[in-house]
Motif scaffolding. Structure first.
Motif, short mmCIF file in Angstrom:
data_model
loop_
_atom_site.label_atom_id
_atom_site.label_comp_id
_atom_site.label_asym_id
_atom_site.label_seq_id
_atom_site.Cartn_x
_atom_site.Cartn_y
_atom_site.Cartn_z
N VAL A 1 0.79 -1.38 -0.12
CA VAL A 1 0.02 0.02 -0.09
C VAL A 1 0.87 1.36 -0.06
N PRO A 2 1.75 1.33 0.62
CA PRO A 2 2.75 2.52 0.84
C PRO A 2 3.45 2.72 -0.62
N CYS A 3 3.79 1.79 -1.09
CA CYS A 3 4.53 1.72 -2.61
C CYS A 3 3.53 2.08 -3.68
N SER A 4 2.05 1.69 -3.40
CA SER A 4 1.23 2.01 -4.36
C SER A 4 0.98 3.70 -4.35
N ALA A 5 0.89 3.97 -3.11
CA ALA A 5 0.93 5.44 -2.73
C ALA A 5 2.06 6.23 -3.27
N LEU A 6 3.15 5.93 -3.33
CA LEU A 6 4.15 6.38 -3.72
C LEU A 6 4.35 6.41 -5.33
N LEU A 7 3.95 5.31 -5.76
CA LEU A 7 3.91 5.16 -7.38
C LEU A 7 2.72 6.40 -7.75
N ALA A 8 1.54 6.54 -7.20
CA ALA A 8 0.82 7.38 -7.56
C ALA A 8 1.38 8.95 -7.30
N ARG A 9 2.21 9.11 -6.45
CA ARG A 9 2.62 10.38 -6.30
C ARG A 9 3.97 10.61 -7.14
N ILE A 10 4.94 9.63 -7.22
CA ILE A 10 6.18 10.29 -7.90
C ILE A 10 6.15 9.57 -9.59
N GLY A 11 5.43 8.57 -9.89
CA GLY A 11 5.44 7.91 -11.15
C GLY A 11 6.18 6.64 -11.24
N TYR A 12 6.26 5.97 -12.17
CA TYR A 12 6.94 4.83 -12.62
C TYR A 12 8.46 4.81 -12.58
N ARG A 13 8.91 5.69 -13.10
CA ARG A 13 10.43 5.83 -13.28
C ARG A 13 10.95 6.07 -11.92
N ALA A 14 10.39 6.96 -11.31
CA ALA A 14 11.02 7.33 -9.67
C ALA A 14 10.85 6.21 -8.97
N THR A 15 9.65 5.38 -8.85
CA THR A 15 9.35 4.32 -8.04
C THR A 15 10.37 3.21 -8.19
N ILE A 16 10.55 2.96 -9.63
CA ILE A 16 11.82 1.92 -9.80
C ILE A 16 12.99 2.27 -9.36
N ILE A 17 13.57 3.50 -9.62
CA ILE A 17 14.87 4.10 -9.12
C ILE A 17 14.82 3.73 -7.55
N THR A 18 13.67 4.48 -6.91
CA THR A 18 13.71 4.39 -5.58
C THR A 18 13.82 2.64 -4.84
N GLY A 19 13.22 1.86 -5.64
CA GLY A 19 13.03 0.32 -5.27
C GLY A 19 14.45 -0.12 -5.52
N LEU A 20 15.07 0.14 -6.31
CA LEU A 20 16.54 -0.43 -6.69
C LEU A 20 17.46 0.14 -5.31
N LEU A 21 17.27 1.20 -5.31
CA LEU A 21 18.41 1.95 -4.13
C LEU A 21 17.91 1.37 -2.72
N VAL A 22 16.61 1.22 -2.57
CA VAL A 22 16.13 0.50 -1.11
C VAL A 22 16.49 -0.88 -1.14
N THR A 23 16.52 -1.66 -2.06
CA THR A 23 17.00 -3.16 -2.18
C THR A 23 18.28 -3.14 -2.04
#
Length: 416
Positions: free
Chosen positions: A63-85
């Motif tokens: 749910v938080p990641c879905s909210a993040l996606l709605a707020r910052i978009g696909y590209r930024a969410t993918i970058i964020t996901g890679l860095l958190v991983t």
């Protein structure tokens, strides 16, 4: 400054690399489970806390990641996901340095939180990037690269982690305390090198995605429209609600089988080989998914994805029965072959669940990813059952999962 929009083909190549990396990161759980089981002298229930922690993050963070996606978009969410991983991967270094199982579990949770963001953003991005009729085919292709990662992990990294001489609980207890501590430290440190390399690769991939813009999606879903809808609105569609359950049982079955594969095949009455040798069969199990997804990518251009899903679930169930009812090489190849028929299940269930959801696509995607928590719950259940009735008979849990997926393919996915 980032470059202008990349072409659709280039975008798919880059996103496929993301799929490959999170597949590699996820399959390493299967390698670490027997390693940590011996290192900390855990029973099956205790060691399955690895999968409970890892896949539990999907439930907590979807749910938080879905909210993040709605707020910052696909590209930024993918970058964020890679860095958190990458942060999760680097945490394996201190966990190994102090030989702490709780710290290992914390690292798994952070790493899985990043992968959750990747799942929430990348799966619908691939599904929506192109002709809707070919969404299942396109996602099967991307998931094929995910499976390539699950093959590379056991072959390249598995032997590095499992290279040490593994002592049983009795042999370890017989050592002087100082030697027990030294043994645990040496075994724990086997994971440091591989995870340091993975951290660097994840950061470089995030940088590559930042250097150019992914093409925007041609979809009616935008931030304002999506914000008007709730998750419950998506759940009111039976196809979505039943699809979440299908994702839950599919991931639970796939992860349970992969988690027990090394311990099962290494048994004297099954494969009668070392755990390091059994790790190669993990690569074959996931390698079957590569082949199956390549075939599925082609078949779904001409066949109904729902029917194909049902047929694959039926065959996977029969392979589980073969695993439970046989010994020796028959049992080995029965359980390994399940990977071939697992292949199309996740991408097909996912695309059927979000099909034609319009502004609700993001919400439906988040719910589908939340269903991945099955990978946390069902391995724990199978571990507890294995401690009571034996590892072979405990495969009844994946069998029941495939029965439900068969229903979803032929019936549930056709509901509005």
């Amino acid at each position: 400054m980032p470059r202008s929009n990349a072409s659709t083909r280039t975008a798919l190549i880059v996103i496929n690399a993301v799929f490959l990396m999170w597949g590699l990161m996820t399959v390493l759980n299967d390698i670490l489970i027997p390693h940590l089981k011996g290192l900390f002298t855990l029973n099956y229930f205790e060691v399955m806390l690895v999968q409970f922690t890892f896949f539990g993050a999907y439930f907590i963070m979807s749910v938080p990641c879905s909210a993040l996606l709605a707020r910052i978009g696909y590209r930024a969410t993918i970058i964020t996901g890679l860095l958190v991983t990458a942060v999760g991967a680097v945490l394996f270094l201190p966990a190994a340095a102090v030989s702490s199982y709780p710290l290992f579990l914390f690292a798994f949770f952070i790493m899985a939180s990043g992968i959750t963001a990747l799942q929430v953003a990348a799966n619908p991005y691939v599904s929506l990037l192109g002709e809707p009729r070919l969404a299942s085919s396109r996602l099967n292709l991307a998931q094929m690269f995910n499976s390539v990662g699950t093959v590379l992990g056991p072959y390249i990294i598995g032997p590095l982690i499992l290279s040490g001489a593994t002592l049983g609980a009795a042999a370890l207890a017989a050592l002087p305390e100082a030697e027990q501590v030294a043994y645990r430290m040496s075994q724990a440190r086997l994971v440091q090198g591989p995870y340091l390399v993975l951290t660097v690769v994840l950061v470089l991939l995030a940088l590559a995605i930042w250097l150019f813009r992914l093409p925007p999606l041609a979809t009616s879903e935008d931030a304002s429209a999506a914000s008007e809808h709730r998750f419950i609105d998506a759940l009111r569609h039976p196809r979505v609600a039943l699809g979440v359950v299908a994702i839950f049982v599919y991931v639970g079955a796939e992860v349970s089988i992969g988690s027990f594969l090394i311990n099962f095949i290494a048994r004297p009455d099954i494969g009668n080989i070392s755990e390091a040798a059994a790790a190669h069969y993990v690569a074959l199990y996931w390698g079957g998914a590569v082949v199956g997804r390549a075939v599925g990518w082609l078949l779904m251009k001409v066949l109904d994805p729902r029917t194909l899903l049902g047929v694959f679930a039926l065959i996977a169930g029969l392979m589980v029965i073969g695993t439970m009812a046989s010994h020796g090489n028959v049992a080995v190849w029965a359980v390994v072959s399940i990977g071939l028929f697992n292949s199309i299940m996740f991408p097909t269930i996912f695309t059927l669940g979000i099909d034609n959801m319009g502004p609700l696509t993001g919400r439906a995607s988040g719910l589908m990813i939340m269903g991945i928590v099955g990978g946390a719950v069902l391995p724990i259940a199978q571990g507890a059952l294995a401690d009571q009735i034996g590892i072979q008979h405990a495969f009844v849990i994946p069998l029941l999962c495939y029965v439900y997926i068969l229903y979803y393919g032929f019936k549930g996915s056709r509901l509005a």
